[in-house]
Design an enzyme around this catalytic site. Structure first.
Site, PDB file in Angstrom:
ATOM      1  N   CYS A  42      12.646  10.995  24.910  1.00 10.06           N
ATOM      2  CA  CYS A  42      12.572   9.617  24.417  1.00 10.06           C
ATOM      3  C   CYS A  42      12.252   9.583  22.929  1.00 10.06           C
ATOM      4  O   CYS A  42      11.152   9.161  22.520  1.00 10.06           O
ATOM      5  CB  CYS A  42      11.552   8.844  25.233  1.00 10.06           C
ATOM      6  SG  CYS A  42      12.075   8.786  26.930  1.00 10.06           S
ATOM      7  N   GLU A  43      13.150  10.077  22.139  1.00  5.89           N
ATOM      8  CA  GLU A  43      13.021  10.067  20.680  1.00  5.89           C
ATOM      9  C   GLU A  43      14.426   9.942  20.097  1.00  5.89           C
ATOM     10  O   GLU A  43      15.338  10.649  20.550  1.00  5.89           O
ATOM     11  CB  GLU A  43      12.453  11.398  20.161  1.00  5.89           C
ATOM     12  CG  GLU A  43      11.083  11.741  20.626  1.00  5.89           C
ATOM     13  CD  GLU A  43      10.017  11.605  19.548  1.00  5.89           C
ATOM     14  OE1 GLU A  43      10.345  11.176  18.421  1.00  5.89           O
ATOM     15  OE2 GLU A  43       8.870  11.914  19.862  1.00  5.89           O
ATOM     16  N   GLY A  95      14.401  37.144   6.245  1.00 11.07           N
ATOM     17  CA  GLY A  95      15.057  36.037   5.552  1.00 11.07           C
ATOM     18  C   GLY A  95      16.556  36.064   5.460  1.00 11.07           C
ATOM     19  O   GLY A  95      17.166  35.060   5.071  1.00 11.07           O
ATOM     20  N   TYR A 131      14.493  31.347  16.999  1.00 13.74           N
ATOM     21  CA  TYR A 131      13.735  30.097  16.867  1.00 13.74           C
ATOM     22  C   TYR A 131      14.255  29.030  17.850  1.00 13.74           C
ATOM     23  O   TYR A 131      14.265  27.847  17.560  1.00 13.74           O
ATOM     24  CB  TYR A 131      13.781  29.592  15.412  1.00 13.74           C
ATOM     25  CG  TYR A 131      13.352  30.662  14.441  1.00 13.74           C
ATOM     26  CD1 TYR A 131      12.030  31.086  14.399  1.00 13.74           C
ATOM     27  CD2 TYR A 131      14.267  31.288  13.591  1.00 13.74           C
ATOM     28  CE1 TYR A 131      11.629  32.097  13.542  1.00 13.74           C
ATOM     29  CE2 TYR A 131      13.870  32.311  12.730  1.00 13.74           C
ATOM     30  CZ  TYR A 131      12.552  32.701  12.708  1.00 13.74           C
ATOM     31  OH  TYR A 131      12.153  33.709  11.865  1.00 13.74           O
ATOM     32  N   ARG A 143      15.917  36.316  12.352  1.00  7.20           N
ATOM     33  CA  ARG A 143      17.140  35.590  12.679  1.00  7.20           C
ATOM     34  C   ARG A 143      18.401  36.465  12.713  1.00  7.20           C
ATOM     35  O   ARG A 143      19.234  36.341  13.609  1.00  7.20           O
ATOM     36  CB  ARG A 143      17.333  34.474  11.636  1.00  7.20           C
ATOM     37  CG  ARG A 143      18.432  33.505  11.945  1.00  7.20           C
ATOM     38  CD  ARG A 143      18.682  32.561  10.761  1.00  7.20           C
ATOM     39  NE  ARG A 143      17.506  32.088  10.116  1.00  7.20           N
ATOM     40  CZ  ARG A 143      16.914  30.911  10.365  1.00  7.20           C
ATOM     41  NH1 ARG A 143      17.452  30.091  11.238  1.00  7.20           N
ATOM     42  NH2 ARG A 143      15.826  30.564   9.714  1.00  7.20           N
TER      43      ARG A 143
HETATM   44  N1  LLP Z   1       8.397  37.656   7.856  1.00  6.33           N
HETATM   45  C1  LLP Z   1       7.602  36.589   7.690  1.00  6.33           C
HETATM   46  C2  LLP Z   1       6.285  36.764   7.061  1.00  6.33           C
HETATM   47  C3  LLP Z   1       8.054  35.323   8.108  1.00  6.33           C
HETATM   48  O1  LLP Z   1       7.262  34.267   7.934  1.00  6.33           O
HETATM   49  C4  LLP Z   1       9.325  35.185   8.718  1.00  6.33           C
HETATM   50  C5  LLP Z   1       9.804  33.884   9.164  1.00  6.33           C
HETATM   51  C6  LLP Z   1      10.099  36.338   8.888  1.00  6.33           C
HETATM   52  C7  LLP Z   1       9.616  37.551   8.441  1.00  6.33           C
HETATM   53  C8  LLP Z   1      11.448  36.301   9.526  1.00  6.33           C
HETATM   54  O2  LLP Z   1      12.360  35.545   8.816  1.00  6.33           O
HETATM   55  P1  LLP Z   1      13.910  35.522   9.248  1.00  6.33           P
HETATM   56  O3  LLP Z   1      14.429  36.926   9.049  1.00  6.33           O
HETATM   57  O4  LLP Z   1      13.994  35.115  10.665  1.00  6.33           O
HETATM   58  O5  LLP Z   1      14.516  34.556   8.350  1.00  6.33           O
HETATM   59  N2  LLP Z   1      11.847  28.058  12.441  1.00  6.33           N
HETATM   60  C9  LLP Z   1      12.717  28.226  11.300  1.00  6.33           C
HETATM   61  C10 LLP Z   1      12.521  29.551  10.626  1.00  6.33           C
HETATM   62  C11 LLP Z   1      11.091  29.816  10.207  1.00  6.33           C
HETATM   63  C12 LLP Z   1      10.885  31.170   9.615  1.00  6.33           C
HETATM   64  C13 LLP Z   1       9.441  31.497   9.540  1.00  6.33           C
HETATM   65  N3  LLP Z   1       9.145  32.795   9.014  1.00  6.33           N
HETATM   66  C14 LLP Z   1      14.159  28.039  11.750  1.00  6.33           C
HETATM   67  O6  LLP Z   1      14.387  27.766  12.917  1.00  6.33           O
HETATM   68  O7  LLP Z   1      15.067  28.079  10.925  1.00  6.33           O
END
Ligand code: LLP
Length: 419
Positions: free
Chosen positions: A343-344, A239, A372, A276
């Site tokens: 086409c959106e 996160g 992502y 991320r």
């Molecule tokens: N752990 C779990 C259980 C998760 O669901 C996620 C992300 C992470 C770790 C990693 O989170 P991060 O460190 O990347 O924030 N598609 C969206 C982000 C969706 C995140 C889903 N879960 C975007 O492009 O912003």
């Protein structure tokens, strides 16, 4: 910090001229910097040097085997959410004992495969899932290592679509139910209770929500220990946010400081699931301007990458910087929408963006696209998915070939009755 910088007016990936990659591989193409990936992993992991910890990279952010293999070699594990991610992580050389399995909808066969592989821990999200994991483990004659994902009801103060730790979100179990389920689990034969986990959201730009979540988890842990339960792992999820535009997220060190003391006091091994923050700024999407056009209302730059290649602007209104690969000596500034061929109306990479004047054939880099990006791409409008390239110093290699039309139609057939 990342290694996509201008040198004499040309945007380089480490030491490689992006024009060269465009010429040889075509566009759109995702390009990752190995030195940036390496640095991000080191900075993140060393921030937690004061605690017994394991960095389980959230492979959903960027599922490329080359990326996973690099983190595995640096001592990292993987956070997976499907059987597909399990196979990829194992193929990339992630030891099973460094894999944690998250997600609300694990199937019985996925659970069995992960048990057979011998993963470190399942993060369970419902009482029904608990029953299934216990049964599948019993059938296989093994004990399933489990934790419950707790939903601490903390506002992560991020985009609603990527907030996961509020009571109204589908994820995890609330504190009270989690407590009950731990008691239920401790009476089951084929489980080994390992710890407690949570993940409150993505792209967080403050430490307070992480800290609050941990405080709530600590109370649950003490309650469970009061019932004689032995716990060894605390999984705080992922996160941590990154800078796409003007955001000023906490540094990994600040993040670590917010967690380490409590975790050490509890005497637990800390698991982290960053996605991320490790890969986001280590990747770009290279695309070429197909056309420019003006309507009475707006100017548009049509590029060859669309929402099928990079979904984030459409889905979350997210900002990605867009840089010309060749800086013009003296260029005029324009305000335009950068849009794709799909086409959106929602197919855009930037809206009302101030950019140097661009013309047909120019190359542009969509920045911060390593997380992502490709992982969420699709074949919408029958568009083959982009190629992926890894750069290391002066070297570069295609790590995933551009899809072909044949790839798109493989497996497709007419029903036998259709003539
Ligand atoms: N752990 C779990 C259980 C998760 O669901 C996620 C992300 C992470 C770790 C990693 O989170 P991060 O460190 O990347 O924030 N598609 C969206 C982000 C969706 C995140 C889903 N879960 C975007 O492009 O912003």
């Amino acid at each position: 910090m990342h290694h996509f910088q201008y040198h004499q007016g040309i945007l380089l990936a480490e030491e490689v001229d992006l024009r060269l990659i465009a010429e040889e591989v075509g566009t759109p193409t995702y390009i990752y910097s190995q030195a940036t990936l390496q640095r991000h992993f080191e900075v993140f992991s060393s921030a937690f040097a004061g605690a017994d910890h394991l960095v389980c990279y959230a492979v959903k952010a960027n599922t490329s085997r080359a990326v996973m293999a690099q983190f595995a070699a640096a001592g990292g594990g993987a956070d997976i959410v499907s059987g597909g991610e399990l196979v990829r992580a194992l193929q990339a050389g992630v030891p099973a004992q460094r894999i944690v399995y998250s997600g609300v909808g694990k199937t019985e066969s996925e659970i069995a495969e992960a048990l057979q592989a011998g993963i470190l821990m399942f993060n369970l999200e419902s009482s029904q899932e608990l029953e299934v994991v216990n049964r599948v483990a019993g059938n296989l004659g093994v004990k399933a290592p489990v934790s419950f994902r707790v939903n601490p009801d903390v506002d992560a103060k991020t985009h609603p679509k990527i907030t996961t730790g509020l009571a109204k979100n589908k994820f995890g179990l609330d504190m009270e139910l989690a407590f009950e389920q731990y008691l239920a689990a401790s009476a089951m034969d084929h489980l080994e209770i390992k710890g407690v986990s949570c993940h409150i959201g993505s792209q967080l730009t403050q430490v307070a929500p992480f800290h609050d979540a941990l405080e709530r988890l600590a109370k649950l842990i003490q309650r469970l220990r009061g019932r004689g339960m032995e716990l060894s792992l605390l999984d705080m999820g992922g996160g941590l946010g990154i800078t796409y535009d003007q955001e000023e997220p906490p540094t990994p060190r600040e993040y670590a400081e917010a967690l380490q003391e409590t975790v050490n006091r509890l005497g637990l091994r800390l698991i982290l699931e960053p996605g991320r923050v490790l890969v986001g700024n280590a990747g770009i999407l290279l695309t070429r301007v197909l056309y420019t056009k003006s309507t009475p209302a707006k100017r548009f730059v049509v590029v060859d990458a669309g929402m099928n290649d990079l979904m984030r602007p459409t889905m979350y209104d997210s900002y990605h910087a867009i840089l010309p690969v060749v800086q013009a000596a003296e260029s005029r500034v324009m305000v335009a929408d950068v849009v794709g061929p799909i086409c959106e109306t929602g197919d855009f990479l930037a809206r009302d963006r101030e950019l140097p004047e661009l013309k047909r054939g120019d190359l542009v880099a969509v920045m911060s696209a390593g997380a992502y990006g490709f992982a969420m791409s699709s074949n919408y409008n029958s568009r083959p998915r982009a190629a992926e390239v890894m750069v290391a110093g002066q070297r570069w290699a295609v790590i995933n070939q551009r899809e072909t039309i044949e790839d798109l139609t493989r497996g497709e057939s007419l029903p036998p009755w259709a003539g």
